[in-house]
Design a protein around this motif. Structure first.
Motif, short mmCIF file in Angstrom:
data_model
loop_
_atom_site.label_atom_id
_atom_site.label_comp_id
_atom_site.label_asym_id
_atom_site.label_seq_id
_atom_site.Cartn_x
_atom_site.Cartn_y
_atom_site.Cartn_z
N VAL A 189 0.83 -1.20 0.00
CA VAL A 189 0.00 0.00 0.00
C VAL A 189 0.86 1.25 0.00
N ASP A 190 0.30 2.30 -0.57
CA ASP A 190 0.86 3.65 -0.52
C ASP A 190 -0.31 4.55 -0.15
N ALA A 191 -0.24 5.24 0.99
CA ALA A 191 -1.42 5.90 1.52
C ALA A 191 -1.16 7.34 1.93
N VAL A 192 -2.23 8.14 1.85
CA VAL A 192 -2.25 9.50 2.38
C VAL A 192 -3.45 9.60 3.32
N LEU A 193 -3.19 9.94 4.57
CA LEU A 193 -4.24 10.15 5.57
C LEU A 193 -4.22 11.62 5.94
N SER A 194 -5.33 12.33 5.66
CA SER A 194 -5.37 13.78 5.83
C SER A 194 -6.40 14.18 6.88
N ARG A 195 -6.08 15.20 7.64
CA ARG A 195 -7.04 15.82 8.56
C ARG A 195 -7.28 17.24 8.07
N ARG A 196 -8.31 17.41 7.26
CA ARG A 196 -8.61 18.69 6.66
C ARG A 196 -9.53 19.54 7.55
N ARG A 197 -10.44 18.90 8.26
CA ARG A 197 -11.28 19.62 9.23
C ARG A 197 -10.55 19.69 10.56
N GLN A 198 -10.50 20.85 11.13
CA GLN A 198 -9.84 21.01 12.43
C GLN A 198 -10.82 20.87 13.59
N THR A 199 -12.11 21.12 13.31
CA THR A 199 -13.14 21.00 14.35
C THR A 199 -14.37 20.33 13.74
N VAL A 200 -15.24 19.88 14.62
CA VAL A 200 -16.50 19.26 14.22
C VAL A 200 -17.58 19.73 15.19
N SER A 201 -18.81 19.88 14.71
CA SER A 201 -19.91 20.38 15.53
C SER A 201 -20.77 19.22 16.02
N ILE A 202 -21.21 19.28 17.27
CA ILE A 202 -22.09 18.27 17.84
C ILE A 202 -23.54 18.67 17.56
N VAL A 203 -24.28 17.78 16.91
CA VAL A 203 -25.62 18.11 16.41
C VAL A 203 -26.54 18.59 17.52
N GLU A 204 -26.57 17.89 18.66
CA GLU A 204 -27.57 18.17 19.70
C GLU A 204 -27.35 19.53 20.37
N THR A 205 -26.09 19.99 20.44
CA THR A 205 -25.79 21.19 21.22
C THR A 205 -25.19 22.32 20.39
N GLY A 206 -24.69 22.01 19.19
CA GLY A 206 -23.98 23.02 18.41
C GLY A 206 -22.57 23.27 18.89
N GLU A 207 -22.19 22.60 19.95
CA GLU A 207 -20.84 22.75 20.52
C GLU A 207 -19.79 22.28 19.52
N SER A 208 -18.66 22.94 19.50
CA SER A 208 -17.55 22.56 18.62
C SER A 208 -16.50 21.80 19.41
N MET A 209 -15.94 20.76 18.77
CA MET A 209 -14.88 19.99 19.40
C MET A 209 -13.78 19.75 18.38
N PRO A 210 -12.54 19.53 18.86
CA PRO A 210 -11.44 19.33 17.91
C PRO A 210 -11.53 18.00 17.18
N MET A 211 -11.15 18.00 15.92
CA MET A 211 -11.02 16.77 15.14
C MET A 211 -9.58 16.29 15.30
N LYS A 212 -9.42 15.12 15.90
CA LYS A 212 -8.09 14.59 16.18
C LYS A 212 -7.83 13.28 15.45
N THR A 213 -8.39 13.19 14.25
CA THR A 213 -8.25 11.97 13.47
C THR A 213 -8.39 12.32 11.99
N PRO A 214 -7.81 11.56 11.08
CA PRO A 214 -7.99 11.86 9.66
C PRO A 214 -9.44 11.81 9.24
N ASP A 215 -9.83 12.78 8.39
CA ASP A 215 -11.18 12.79 7.84
C ASP A 215 -11.16 12.51 6.34
#
Length: 283
Positions: free
Chosen positions: A120-146
């Motif tokens: 395999v030859d792979a590229v794993l990218s984390r382009r989003r830095q944050t993600v929003s929680i649907v129920e609250t609108g709260e923002s949290m950090p994205m700490k994994t490739p998206d």
């Protein structure tokens, strides 16, 4: 929980992924072998009636020799917003990532049809830095490739390209093509709200030499076993059915912890390639 069950002499069904990373998966597979337990992993895409139909088509020569395959899938989670229950999956350290979950099920399906991945030859990218929680609108950090891109070579020598996109982007949620010397197959999700191979029923289209375009292929009813209306649960039910048959008949048809370990080795090679920027051979 799996360790405790094995220690108590129980047979085990464990949902995929087996462990949080390769080392934990190897430990659990070793414990299952020591206990001589029937230890089954929930890579339910391989129980999909459509995936089993595709495997038979390829094995019977519908496409001839496989020249290449390409696979693109949405990640459903790992997008702009997520339900509260998915927050644990936004951190790679918890072991439930776009690669391990969506990628693991996809690779299990691809390998069941086309054979093992060699390197395999792979590229794993984390382009989003944050993600929003649907129920609250709260923002949290994205700490994994998206986003995951993989260029692989199968044991057969055929190239495979695989792309996983976080969230539900517009366009093809799931598109799997198999191109061969005698024909081609095109596989898409019948349910666009869940365009992942382990859940959605699939639309299978084919075309052979001398034909123009694709025609939808009818899947024989013998590939179904009475729970096709239970859309979300039908493939999981297929794995349970295989496990029950193994318990009754002494067979080994259901995917095992050893199969899970082999799949974890593919994911580990992808992660190593993404970190090093080098092509990695699957151990």
């Amino acid at each position: 929980m799996v360790t405790a069950a094995l220690a108590a002499g129980k047979n085990v069904y464990c949902e995929w992924p087996l462990g949080n990373g390769l080392a934990e998966a190897a430990e659990l597979a070793g414990l299952a072998n020591e206990a001589k337990a029937l230890a089954v992993i929930g890579t339910q895409a391989i129980a999909s009636p459509e995936v089993q139909f595709i495997r038979k088509l390829v094995a019977d020569g519908y496409v001839g020799d496989v020249l290449s395959s390409s696979y693109i899938s949405a990640g459903v989670s790992w997008g702009d917003s997520i339900p509260r229950g998915d927050t644990y999956a936004m951190d790679s350290k918890n072991g439930a990532t776009l690669l391990s979950v969506i990628g693991g099920h996809a690779i299990a399906a691809v390998q069941s049809v086309l054979g093992p991945i060699r390197d395999v030859d792979a590229v794993l990218s984390r382009r989003r830095q944050t993600v929003s929680i649907v129920e609250t609108g709260e923002s949290m950090p994205m700490k994994t490739p998206d986003h995951v891109m993989i260029n692989a070579v199968l044991q057969s020598g055929a190239p495979l390209s695989l792309q996983l996109r976080g969230g539900l982007p517009r366009g093809s949620g799931l598109l799997w093509e198999i191109n061969g010397t005698e024909g081609d197959l095109r596989i898409t999700a019948a349910i666009e709200q869940a365009p992942v191979v382990n859940i959605s029923p699939l639309r299978v289209e084919g075309g052979r030499k001398g034909q123009d375009g694709y025609i939808e292929l009818e899947i024989p009813k013998t590939y179904y076993f009475g729970v096709e209306d239970a859309v979300v649960a039908r493939n999981v039910a297929g794995i349970y059915r295989s496990m029950a048959d193994d318990l009754r008949l002494g067979t080994h048809a259901a995917p095992s912890f050893d199969d899970a370990l082999a799949l974890h080795k593919v994911l580990s090679a992808i992660e190593q390639s993404g970190q090093s920027g080098q092509r990695v051979r699957v151990s």
